[in-house]
Write a protein that holds these residues in place. Structure first.
Motif, PDB file in Angstrom:
ATOM      1  N   UNK A  43      -4.847   8.382   0.519  1.00  0.00           N
ATOM      2  CA  UNK A  43      -3.699   9.273   0.353  1.00  0.00           C
ATOM      3  C   UNK A  43      -2.574   8.622  -0.443  1.00  0.00           C
ATOM      4  N   UNK A  44      -2.535   7.304  -0.489  1.00  0.00           N
ATOM      5  CA  UNK A  44      -1.497   6.582  -1.241  1.00  0.00           C
ATOM      6  C   UNK A  44      -1.964   6.114  -2.613  1.00  0.00           C
ATOM      7  N   UNK A  45      -3.223   6.367  -2.960  1.00  0.00           N
ATOM      8  CA  UNK A  45      -3.807   5.797  -4.170  1.00  0.00           C
ATOM      9  C   UNK A  45      -3.008   6.132  -5.432  1.00  0.00           C
ATOM     10  N   UNK A  46      -2.686   7.400  -5.640  1.00  0.00           N
ATOM     11  CA  UNK A  46      -1.987   7.770  -6.869  1.00  0.00           C
ATOM     12  C   UNK A  46      -0.610   7.128  -6.944  1.00  0.00           C
ATOM     13  N   UNK A  47       0.114   7.134  -5.834  1.00  0.00           N
ATOM     14  CA  UNK A  47       1.437   6.499  -5.826  1.00  0.00           C
ATOM     15  C   UNK A  47       1.333   4.992  -6.028  1.00  0.00           C
ATOM     16  N   UNK A  48       0.319   4.376  -5.424  1.00  0.00           N
ATOM     17  CA  UNK A  48       0.115   2.938  -5.615  1.00  0.00           C
ATOM     18  C   UNK A  48      -0.180   2.615  -7.072  1.00  0.00           C
ATOM     19  N   UNK A  49      -1.068   3.402  -7.683  1.00  0.00           N
ATOM     20  CA  UNK A  49      -1.392   3.173  -9.096  1.00  0.00           C
ATOM     21  C   UNK A  49      -0.160   3.379  -9.973  1.00  0.00           C
ATOM     22  N   UNK A  50       0.597   4.411  -9.698  1.00  0.00           N
ATOM     23  CA  UNK A  50       1.810   4.676 -10.462  1.00  0.00           C
ATOM     24  C   UNK A  50       2.807   3.526 -10.321  1.00  0.00           C
TER      25      UNK A  50
END
Length: 91
Positions: free
Chosen positions: A45-52
Motif C-alpha cells: 500500500x505504500x509502494x507508490x509513495x515510497x518510490x516517489x
C-alpha cells in the motif's frame, strides 16, 4: 545512505570549530532521519509513495523503474514532474 555518509564526512572535515561542526551535523542528521531513503515503511500500500519519495530525494532514478509496469512508471514520472514544477513555481 552512502551519499549521506560522504556529506557528513565533508561537513566534519570542513572549516569551523569542532562545536560548530558537531551542531551542524546533529541538525543535518535530525533532518535526514525523516527522508525517504533513510526510513520507510515497506508494504504494497505504500509502494507508490515510497518510490516517489526515493525518486524525489534522488536515491533512485526513473531508469531504475524498468521492472515496473509502464502505467506505474508514467504515473510516477507525471507526479514527480508536476511536483518539481510546483516547487519551482512553474505551474
Amino acid at each position: 545512505m552512502e551519499r549521506l555518509n560522504r556529506e557528513y564526512i565533508a561537513l566534519l572535515s570542513g572549516t569551523g570549530s569542532a562545536s560548530e561542526k558537531f551542531w551542524k551535523l546533529e541538525k543535518r542528521i535530525h533532518e535526514d532521519k525523516r527522508r525517504g531513503g533513510v526510513v520507510m515503511r515497506m508494504s504494497r500500500s505504500n509502494m507508490e509513495l515510497n518510490l516517489l519519495s526515493l525518486l524525489s530525494d534522488g536515491v533512485i532514478s526513473t531508469a531504475e523503474l524498468d521492472g515496473f509496469s509502464e502505467e506505474l512508471r508514467e504515473k510516477l514520472t507525471f507526479v514527480l514532474r508536476d511536483h518539481r514544477d510546483w516547487d519551482h513555481g512553474d505551474s
